[in-house]
Design an enzyme around this catalytic site. Structure first.
Site, PDB file in Angstrom:
ATOM      1  N   LEU A   7      -2.802 -17.256   9.516  1.00 24.69           N
ATOM      2  CA  LEU A   7      -1.980 -17.408  10.888  1.00 24.69           C
ATOM      3  C   LEU A   7      -1.112 -18.445  10.886  1.00 24.69           C
ATOM      4  O   LEU A   7      -1.164 -19.049  11.967  1.00 24.69           O
ATOM      5  CB  LEU A   7      -2.920 -17.393  12.174  1.00 24.69           C
ATOM      6  CG  LEU A   7      -2.381 -16.500  13.449  1.00 24.69           C
ATOM      7  CD1 LEU A   7      -2.195 -14.994  13.194  1.00 24.69           C
ATOM      8  CD2 LEU A   7      -3.051 -16.982  14.502  1.00 24.69           C
ATOM      9  N   ILE A  10       1.686  -8.932   1.851  1.00 22.02           N
ATOM     10  CA  ILE A  10       3.236  -9.360   1.923  1.00 22.02           C
ATOM     11  C   ILE A  10       3.139 -10.769   1.392  1.00 22.02           C
ATOM     12  O   ILE A  10       4.237 -11.502   1.782  1.00 22.02           O
ATOM     13  CB  ILE A  10       3.965  -9.161   3.101  1.00 22.02           C
ATOM     14  CG1 ILE A  10       3.046  -9.648   4.536  1.00 22.02           C
ATOM     15  CG2 ILE A  10       4.449  -7.797   3.531  1.00 22.02           C
ATOM     16  CD1 ILE A  10       3.139 -11.131   4.734  1.00 22.02           C
ATOM     17  N   ARG A  47       1.178 -13.131  -1.437  1.00 25.87           N
ATOM     18  CA  ARG A  47       1.228 -13.182  -2.806  1.00 25.87           C
ATOM     19  C   ARG A  47       0.285 -12.286  -3.592  1.00 25.87           C
ATOM     20  O   ARG A  47      -0.827 -12.120  -3.151  1.00 25.87           O
ATOM     21  CB  ARG A  47       0.851 -14.590  -3.400  1.00 25.87           C
ATOM     22  CG  ARG A  47       2.081 -15.685  -2.954  1.00 25.87           C
ATOM     23  CD  ARG A  47       3.123 -15.655  -3.896  1.00 25.87           C
ATOM     24  NE  ARG A  47       4.250 -16.482  -3.489  1.00 25.87           N
ATOM     25  CZ  ARG A  47       5.278 -16.337  -2.857  1.00 25.87           C
ATOM     26  NH1 ARG A  47       5.518 -15.282  -2.468  1.00 25.87           N
ATOM     27  NH2 ARG A  47       6.161 -17.007  -2.678  1.00 25.87           N
ATOM     28  N   GLU A  80       4.293 -10.000 -11.350  1.00 26.88           N
ATOM     29  CA  GLU A  80       5.845  -9.534 -10.735  1.00 26.88           C
ATOM     30  C   GLU A  80       6.761  -9.671 -12.019  1.00 26.88           C
ATOM     31  O   GLU A  80       6.506 -10.810 -12.434  1.00 26.88           O
ATOM     32  CB  GLU A  80       6.374  -9.839  -9.359  1.00 26.88           C
ATOM     33  CG  GLU A  80       5.569  -9.474  -8.408  1.00 26.88           C
ATOM     34  CD  GLU A  80       5.803 -10.177  -6.985  1.00 26.88           C
ATOM     35  OE1 GLU A  80       6.834 -10.749  -7.038  1.00 26.88           O
ATOM     36  OE2 GLU A  80       4.808  -9.988  -6.135  1.00 26.88           O
ATOM     37  N   HIS A  83       8.749  -6.774  -3.756  1.00 29.34           N
ATOM     38  CA  HIS A  83       8.912  -8.194  -3.126  1.00 29.34           C
ATOM     39  C   HIS A  83      10.377  -8.136  -2.037  1.00 29.34           C
ATOM     40  O   HIS A  83      11.109  -9.209  -2.597  1.00 29.34           O
ATOM     41  CB  HIS A  83       8.951  -9.319  -4.381  1.00 29.34           C
ATOM     42  CG  HIS A  83       8.587 -10.623  -3.795  1.00 29.34           C
ATOM     43  ND1 HIS A  83       7.703 -11.598  -4.543  1.00 29.34           N
ATOM     44  CD2 HIS A  83       8.732 -11.270  -2.567  1.00 29.34           C
ATOM     45  CE1 HIS A  83       7.596 -12.462  -3.563  1.00 29.34           C
ATOM     46  NE2 HIS A  83       8.031 -12.359  -2.548  1.00 29.34           N
TER      47      HIS A  83
HETATM   48  C1  8YV Z   1      11.571 -14.384  -1.747  1.00 28.31           C
HETATM   49  C2  8YV Z   1       9.240 -15.587  -0.994  1.00 28.31           C
HETATM   50  O1  8YV Z   1      11.612 -13.269  -2.160  1.00 28.31           O
HETATM   51  O2  8YV Z   1       9.649 -17.070   0.381  1.00 28.31           O
HETATM   52  C3  8YV Z   1       9.011 -16.693  -0.359  1.00 28.31           C
HETATM   53  O3  8YV Z   1       8.001 -17.574  -0.724  1.00 28.31           O
HETATM   54  O4  8YV Z   1       8.471 -14.969  -1.975  1.00 28.31           O
HETATM   55  C4  8YV Z   1      10.414 -14.578  -0.822  1.00 28.31           C
HETATM   56  O5  8YV Z   1      11.225 -14.995   0.508  1.00 28.31           O
HETATM   57  C5  8YV Z   1      11.907 -15.277  -2.814  1.00 28.31           C
HETATM   58  O6  8YV Z   1      11.493 -16.652  -2.624  1.00 28.31           O
HETATM   59  C6  8YV Z   1      13.405 -15.053  -3.340  1.00 28.31           C
HETATM   60  O7  8YV Z   1      13.922 -15.880  -3.796  1.00 28.31           O
END
Ligand code: 8YV
Length: 301
Positions: free
Chosen positions: A141, A218, A220, A249, A267
């Site tokens: 959170l 959403i 990792r 990925e 992603h």
């Molecule tokens: C992006 C991310 O896709 O913020 C993060 O940690 O994984 C995502 O927002 C990534 O950083 C794009 O460069």
């Protein structure tokens, strides 16, 4: 704009959006491989900067992350060498939260499978599941988890969350993830990656989520034992999953691609025009501030 030979050397360590690359090229001499004169590193939230790379970058002053993730940065080594770190907090929070809700609805209402069905000329679709009146558990959170909770609350019969400590929020605190999974119909992962959360969603947690349960990630891919998830989905021990992130990925296991109870995204949490513009501006503002000797805009610490 400095003359080309006076431009500081900057190393790009992951794929970054073309507009960011173009803006960086106006200010820096860009490199794709380490060299001793590098003064800045730029990469996405999955960027890995550890001792092996730092040993090749003796002049490094700043790592500017285009994202909020920093689980693959060796922060202790960076701090020991006096390297500053910036991320882009705040500007992607709402977009990532929207993506979580979009995946949650898409899985329960079979949006992707039905889209594919109609495109194939089909019409007779299996029933989905009601998306409202569910017990929704959010693991993590922080800013993003909180934004997801605000959106999820109207859909939830009960909203629960796990975090390191209980927060002053109107939702039910469940410290431990297995208990959270047990009490949830939808489990949404919104915690950072790293050692503390590595494969924290394992076979046992999925078992507790149960045959009606849906997993949304959403955060990792590292938070989930992906093989255990595939097995649980294949055997109907969990009902479905909405996945924006994966273990390795951009590889996505064929088994997941073949499942219509799963919604997949490459992603895309922060991938909106507005979000990416703001992220780019923040990366540039941090680098400009550093090289002008001004305070950083969003230092990590
Ligand atoms: C992006 C991310 O896709 O913020 C993060 O940690 O994984 C995502 O927002 C990534 O950083 C794009 O460069």
């Amino acid at each position: 704009m400095p003359s080309p030979d006076l431009r500081p050397d900057l190393l790009i360590v992951t794929n970054i959006p073309a507009p960011l690359r173009m803006a960086l090229a106006e200010r820096f001499t860009l490199h794709e491989a380490p060299m001793p004169g590098i003064r800045a590193v730029v990469g996405g939230g999955m960027a890995k900067v550890g001792r092996a790379l730092l040993d090749q970058l003796p002049a490094l002053e700043i790592v500017a992350i285009h994202g909020v993730g920093h689980d693959r940065l060796d922060l202790a080594a960076l701090e020991a060498r006096g390297v500053r770190v910036t991320t882009t907090p705040g500007v992607l929070t709402e977009d990532v939260a929207d993506q979580a809700i979009a995946l949650m609805l898409a899985v329960q209402r079979r949006i992707a499978a039905n889209d594919a069905l109609v495109r194939r000329g089909g019409w007779a679709a299996p029933l989905g599941r009601r998306a409202s009146g569910r017990r929704i558990g959010i693991f993590g959170l922080g800013q993003i988890g909180h934004a997801i909770a605000l959106r999820a609350a109207p859909f939830a019969s009960e909203l629960l969350y796990s975090a390191r400590t209980e927060k002053p929020v109107p939702w039910t605190f469940v410290p431990e993830i297995a208990a959270l999974a047990d009490a949830s119909d939808v489990l949404i992962l919104a915690a950072p990656g790293g050692a503390e959360t590595d494969r924290i969603v394992d076979a046992a947690v999925l078992e507790r989520l149960g045959t009606d349960g849906v997993l949304i990630n959403i955060a990792r891919g590292s938070l989930v034992d992906q093989d255990a998830l595939i097995a649980a989905l294949a055997e109907g021990r969990v009902a479905g999953a909405g996945l924006d992130v994966f273990a390795e990925e951009p590889q996505v296991p064929e088994a997941l691609k073949a499942m219509d109870q799963v919604v997949l995204a490459p992603h895309q949490g922060s991938a909106t025009e507005e979000g990416r513009t703001a992220m780019r501006e923040l990366v540039l503002a941090n680098l400009d501030a550093h090289f002008a000797g001004r305070p950083l805009v969003t230092p990590l610490r």
